[in-house]
Design a protein around this motif. Structure first.
Motif, PDB file in Angstrom:
ATOM      1  N   ASN A  23     -19.242  10.990   9.422  1.00  0.00           N
ATOM      2  CA  ASN A  23     -18.727  11.439   8.274  1.00  0.00           C
ATOM      3  C   ASN A  23     -17.244  11.046   7.673  1.00  0.00           C
ATOM      4  OD1 ASN A  23     -19.432  13.121   5.714  1.00  0.00           O
ATOM      5  ND2 ASN A  23     -17.464  14.443   6.329  1.00  0.00           N
ATOM      6  N   ALA A  24     -16.322  11.016   8.671  1.00  0.00           N
ATOM      7  CA  ALA A  24     -15.020  10.290   8.463  1.00  0.00           C
ATOM      8  C   ALA A  24     -14.936   8.967   7.895  1.00  0.00           C
ATOM      9  CB  ALA A  24     -14.233  10.385   9.797  1.00  0.00           C
ATOM     10  N   TRP A  25     -16.063   7.968   8.451  1.00  0.00           N
ATOM     11  CA  TRP A  25     -16.040   6.798   8.172  1.00  0.00           C
ATOM     12  C   TRP A  25     -16.792   6.707   6.488  1.00  0.00           C
ATOM     13  CZ3 TRP A  25     -13.397   2.708   9.016  1.00  0.00           C
ATOM     14  CH2 TRP A  25     -13.697   1.378   8.676  1.00  0.00           C
ATOM     15  N   LYS A  26     -17.679   7.598   6.426  1.00  0.00           N
ATOM     16  CA  LYS A  26     -18.686   7.494   5.350  1.00  0.00           C
ATOM     17  C   LYS A  26     -17.499   7.903   3.831  1.00  0.00           C
ATOM     18  CE  LYS A  26     -21.874  10.275   2.613  1.00  0.00           C
ATOM     19  NZ  LYS A  26     -22.715  11.540   2.904  1.00  0.00           N
ATOM     20  N   ILE A  27     -16.681   8.966   4.135  1.00  0.00           N
ATOM     21  CA  ILE A  27     -15.941   9.423   3.259  1.00  0.00           C
ATOM     22  C   ILE A  27     -14.636   8.408   3.061  1.00  0.00           C
ATOM     23  CG2 ILE A  27     -14.210  11.131   2.559  1.00  0.00           C
ATOM     24  CD1 ILE A  27     -17.086  11.942   2.274  1.00  0.00           C
ATOM     25  N   TYR A  28     -14.244   7.685   4.341  1.00  0.00           N
ATOM     26  CA  TYR A  28     -13.357   6.644   4.081  1.00  0.00           C
ATOM     27  C   TYR A  28     -13.718   5.641   3.148  1.00  0.00           C
ATOM     28  CZ  TYR A  28     -10.387   2.492   5.397  1.00  0.00           C
ATOM     29  OH  TYR A  28      -9.802   1.432   5.227  1.00  0.00           O
ATOM     30  N   LYS A  29     -14.791   4.894   3.314  1.00  0.00           N
ATOM     31  CA  LYS A  29     -15.420   4.030   2.292  1.00  0.00           C
ATOM     32  C   LYS A  29     -15.422   4.515   1.079  1.00  0.00           C
ATOM     33  CE  LYS A  29     -18.987   3.171   5.191  1.00  0.00           C
ATOM     34  NZ  LYS A  29     -20.151   2.363   5.476  1.00  0.00           N
ATOM     35  N   ARG A  30     -15.886   5.764   0.861  1.00  0.00           N
ATOM     36  CA  ARG A  30     -15.910   6.004  -0.497  1.00  0.00           C
ATOM     37  C   ARG A  30     -14.668   6.578  -1.302  1.00  0.00           C
ATOM     38  NH1 ARG A  30     -18.918  11.731  -1.363  1.00  0.00           N
ATOM     39  NH2 ARG A  30     -16.542  12.250  -1.350  1.00  0.00           N
ATOM     40  N   ASP A  31     -13.921   7.403  -0.696  1.00  0.00           N
ATOM     41  CA  ASP A  31     -12.630   7.755  -1.283  1.00  0.00           C
ATOM     42  C   ASP A  31     -11.371   7.178  -0.867  1.00  0.00           C
ATOM     43  OD1 ASP A  31     -14.523   9.397  -2.389  1.00  0.00           O
ATOM     44  OD2 ASP A  31     -14.040  11.167  -1.243  1.00  0.00           O
ATOM     45  N   ARG A  32     -11.198   5.969  -0.061  1.00  0.00           N
ATOM     46  CA  ARG A  32      -9.961   5.386   0.225  1.00  0.00           C
ATOM     47  C   ARG A  32      -8.957   4.922  -0.768  1.00  0.00           C
ATOM     48  NH1 ARG A  32     -13.923   1.828   1.223  1.00  0.00           N
ATOM     49  NH2 ARG A  32     -13.491  -0.441   0.661  1.00  0.00           N
ATOM     50  N   TRP A  33      -9.715   5.115  -2.128  1.00  0.00           N
ATOM     51  CA  TRP A  33      -8.661   4.597  -3.229  1.00  0.00           C
ATOM     52  C   TRP A  33      -8.391   5.657  -4.208  1.00  0.00           C
ATOM     53  CZ3 TRP A  33      -6.597   0.135  -2.292  1.00  0.00           C
ATOM     54  CH2 TRP A  33      -7.275  -0.803  -1.656  1.00  0.00           C
ATOM     55  N   ASN A  34      -8.714   6.938  -3.811  1.00  0.00           N
ATOM     56  CA  ASN A  34      -8.629   7.937  -4.579  1.00  0.00           C
ATOM     57  C   ASN A  34      -7.185   8.535  -4.442  1.00  0.00           C
ATOM     58  OD1 ASN A  34     -11.389   7.700  -5.356  1.00  0.00           O
ATOM     59  ND2 ASN A  34     -11.923   9.877  -4.584  1.00  0.00           N
ATOM     60  N   HIS A  35      -6.211   7.618  -4.736  1.00  0.00           N
ATOM     61  CA  HIS A  35      -4.978   8.177  -4.858  1.00  0.00           C
ATOM     62  C   HIS A  35      -4.225   7.259  -5.716  1.00  0.00           C
ATOM     63  CE1 HIS A  35      -0.828   9.435  -3.480  1.00  0.00           C
ATOM     64  NE2 HIS A  35      -1.538  10.716  -3.046  1.00  0.00           N
ATOM     65  N   ALA A  36      -3.017   7.511  -6.315  1.00  0.00           N
ATOM     66  CA  ALA A  36      -2.173   6.465  -6.992  1.00  0.00           C
ATOM     67  C   ALA A  36      -1.624   5.555  -6.061  1.00  0.00           C
ATOM     68  CB  ALA A  36      -0.885   7.178  -7.837  1.00  0.00           C
ATOM     69  N   SER A  37      -1.223   5.813  -4.950  1.00  0.00           N
ATOM     70  CA  SER A  37      -0.743   4.803  -3.898  1.00  0.00           C
ATOM     71  C   SER A  37      -1.930   4.251  -3.343  1.00  0.00           C
ATOM     72  CB  SER A  37      -0.079   5.525  -2.684  1.00  0.00           C
ATOM     73  OG  SER A  37      -0.055   4.738  -1.709  1.00  0.00           O
ATOM     74  N   PRO A  38      -1.973   2.834  -3.094  1.00  0.00           N
ATOM     75  CA  PRO A  38      -2.759   2.149  -2.496  1.00  0.00           C
ATOM     76  C   PRO A  38      -3.036   2.378  -0.948  1.00  0.00           C
ATOM     77  CG  PRO A  38      -1.181   0.863  -2.702  1.00  0.00           C
ATOM     78  CD  PRO A  38      -0.729   2.162  -3.266  1.00  0.00           C
ATOM     79  N   ASN A  39      -2.237   3.273  -0.419  1.00  0.00           N
ATOM     80  CA  ASN A  39      -2.167   3.388   1.056  1.00  0.00           C
ATOM     81  C   ASN A  39      -2.480   4.999   1.439  1.00  0.00           C
ATOM     82  OD1 ASN A  39      -1.499   0.639   1.405  1.00  0.00           O
ATOM     83  ND2 ASN A  39       0.562   1.363   0.878  1.00  0.00           N
ATOM     84  N   SER A  40      -2.052   5.847   0.603  1.00  0.00           N
ATOM     85  CA  SER A  40      -2.262   7.583   1.214  1.00  0.00           C
ATOM     86  C   SER A  40      -3.500   7.919   1.213  1.00  0.00           C
ATOM     87  CB  SER A  40      -1.410   8.218   0.009  1.00  0.00           C
ATOM     88  OG  SER A  40       0.038   7.902  -0.054  1.00  0.00           O
ATOM     89  N   ALA A  41      -4.479   7.417   0.430  1.00  0.00           N
ATOM     90  CA  ALA A  41      -5.765   7.962   0.763  1.00  0.00           C
ATOM     91  C   ALA A  41      -6.461   7.473   1.705  1.00  0.00           C
ATOM     92  CB  ALA A  41      -6.674   7.526  -0.831  1.00  0.00           C
ATOM     93  N   GLN A  42      -5.981   6.273   2.315  1.00  0.00           N
ATOM     94  CA  GLN A  42      -6.767   5.588   3.612  1.00  0.00           C
ATOM     95  C   GLN A  42      -6.884   6.746   4.592  1.00  0.00           C
ATOM     96  OE1 GLN A  42      -7.961   2.388   3.266  1.00  0.00           O
ATOM     97  NE2 GLN A  42      -7.072   2.439   1.130  1.00  0.00           N
ATOM     98  N   THR A  43      -5.888   7.253   4.959  1.00  0.00           N
ATOM     99  CA  THR A  43      -5.775   8.277   6.197  1.00  0.00           C
ATOM    100  C   THR A  43      -6.158   9.447   5.631  1.00  0.00           C
ATOM    101  OG1 THR A  43      -3.469   8.640   5.645  1.00  0.00           O
ATOM    102  CG2 THR A  43      -4.124   7.103   7.607  1.00  0.00           C
ATOM    103  N   GLU A  44      -6.030  10.058   4.423  1.00  0.00           N
ATOM    104  CA  GLU A  44      -6.418  11.323   3.830  1.00  0.00           C
ATOM    105  C   GLU A  44      -8.109  11.246   3.872  1.00  0.00           C
ATOM    106  OE1 GLU A  44      -4.516  12.929   0.443  1.00  0.00           O
ATOM    107  OE2 GLU A  44      -2.398  12.121   1.073  1.00  0.00           O
ATOM    108  N   ALA A  45      -8.587  10.205   3.369  1.00  0.00           N
ATOM    109  CA  ALA A  45      -9.844  10.259   3.346  1.00  0.00           C
ATOM    110  C   ALA A  45     -10.671  10.492   4.818  1.00  0.00           C
ATOM    111  CB  ALA A  45     -10.540   9.030   2.804  1.00  0.00           C
TER     112      ALA A  45
END
Length: 322
Positions: free
Chosen positions: A233-255
Motif C-alpha cells: 500500500n505504501a508503494w501504491k499511495i506513493y505512485k498516486r499521491d507523491r505530487w499532492n504537495h506544493a513542494s515537489p519533494n515533501s509528498a514523496q516521503t509523506e505518501a
C-alpha cells in the motif's frame, strides 16, 4: 572505504547511539544565526520592491553558503595536515552533527509521551517545537498527524539527503546541503514577508532534494516490509499521491508514510494565523493514533540504516572493482 566514507559511517553510528547532546554546540545553530544576521543586513541594503527582495535573497543564499563552508573547510584542512586519524576524527564529528535520525526520533517521541502522560495541551506544546504550523487549536488527531508528517519529511531532509551528500562529497557537502536546507526552513515561506526574499533559497532547496526525497521514498517503502507496515500500500499511495504537495519533494516521503501506516496525512493547516488549503495524502483507512508516531520512527530508523548500508555497499563495491 576512503577517509570520508569511514567518517560518515562512524558519524552515522554515533548519531544513532547518542543523538544531539544539548551541551555541545551544533553547527545548524550557527547557520541559523548567520541567516538571521544576513537577512537583517540585506533587507536594509535592498529596496522593498520585488526585484530588490529577490536580489537580496540571492545574495543571502550565496553569502550563507560561503560563510558556512569556510570554518569547517579550514578545520578539516588543519586536522588532516596533523594526521589522517585526527582528520577522520574531526570529519566524524561533523558527520555526526549533520545527521538527525536520533534527535528526530527523540523529539517526535516527546509528542507521544506528552499526549499519553499529560494530555492534549502538552501534546500541542511538544509538537509546536518541531513543526512550523499553528498548533494551539489542533485536536489530538491533528497533533499526531503533524508529528508523523514531520518524521516523514525529515526522513529525507534530516537524514537521507545529508547522508547522500556526504557520501558524494564528505562533510563539506553535508554543510552545503544543511546551509541551503536551513535557509529554506527559515525564509522559504509562501507568505508576504518571504515570497520574493526567500524564493532563491526555496528553489535551490527543491533542486537539492529532488533525488534524495525520491531515494528516501524507495528506502522507506523497503523499510515498510521490514517493520511490519503495509509495503504494498505504501508503494501504491506513493505512485498516486507523491505530487499532492506544493513542494515537489515533501509528498514523496509523506505518501509512503501514509500508505505504510494506512492513514490520511496532510490536508488544510494554519500557518501564522492563515489557513492554507492543502490536498490530502493517503486514505483514511483508520483513524490516526499516537502509536503511529512510534511506528513512523521505526520506519525512519530502518530506512536510514538501509540508506547507510547502500552507501557503504556502493563505496566498498567501487573500491573492490576499481
Amino acid at each position: 572505504m576512503e577517509t570520508a566514507g569511514i567518517a560518515l559511517l562512524l558519524g552515522f553510528l554515533l548519531d544513532l547511539l547518542l543523538g544531539d547532546p544539548h551541551f555541545l554546540w551544533h553547527p545548524v545553530r550557527g547557520i541559523g544565526w548567520l541567516i538571521s544576521h544576513w537577512e537583517k543586513l540585506l533587507r536594509k541594503a535592498f529596496s522593498k520592491s520585488q526585484r530588490g527582495e529577490m536580489a537580496g535573497g540571492i545574495l543571502l543564499v550565496l553569502g550563507v553558503i560561503v560563510y558556512t563552508l569556510i570554518p569547517p573547510a579550514f578545520l578539516l584542512w588543519l586536522a588532516y595536515r596533523a594526521g589522517t586519524g585526527i582528520g577522520i576524527a574531526v570529519e566524524t564529528l561533523f558527520c555526526y552533527q549533520l545527521l538527525a535520525a536520533r534527535s528526530l526520533r527523540d523529539e517526535s517521541k516527546k509528542v507521544y509521551d506528552a499526549l499519553r502522560q499529560e494530555g492534549l495541551p502538552a501534546g500541542r506544546k511538544a509538537v509546536s517545537m518541531i513543526v512550523g504550523r499553528d498548533t494551539e487549536n489542533l485536536t489530538e488527531e491533528g497533533v499526531v498527524k503533524a508529528a508523523v508528517e514531520t518524521v516523514a519529511e525529515n526522513t529525507s531532509d534530516g537524514e537521507i539527503a545529508p547522508l547522500l551528500f556526504m557520501a558524494c562529497g564528505g562533510a563539506l557537502a553535508g554543510f552545503f546541503y544543511k546551509a541551503v536546507n536551513t535557509m529554506d526552513s527559515m525564509v522559504g515561506y509562501q507568505n508576504e514577508k518571504y515570497l520574493f526574499f526567500g524564493r532563491a533559497a526555496a528553489r535551490l532547496d527543491d533542486v537539492l532534494n529532488y533525488i534524495p526525497s525520491r531515494l528516501a521514498a524507495v528506502l522507506m517503502t523497503a523499510a515498510c516490509w521490514l517493520t511490519g507496515l503495509d509495503g504494498r500500500n505504501a508503494w501504491k499511495i506513493y505512485k498516486r499521491d507523491r505530487w499532492n504537495h506544493a513542494s515537489p519533494n515533501s509528498a514523496q516521503t509523506e505518501a509512503v508514510m501514509a500508505g505504510g501506516l494506512g492513514v490520511e496525512l496532510a490536508g488544510d493547516a494554519m500557518y501564522f494565523g492563515v489557513l492554507h488549503k492543502k490536498k490530502t495524502i493517503g486514505n483514511p483507512d483508520r483513524k490516526i493514533e499516537p502509536e503511529d508516531i512510534l511506528r513512523a520512527n521505526r520506519l525512519m530508523i530502518v530506512a536510514s540504516c538501509l540508506g547507510m548500508a547502500a552507501v557503504a555497499a556502493v563505496k566498498w563495491g567501487w573500491k573492490l572493482l576499481f
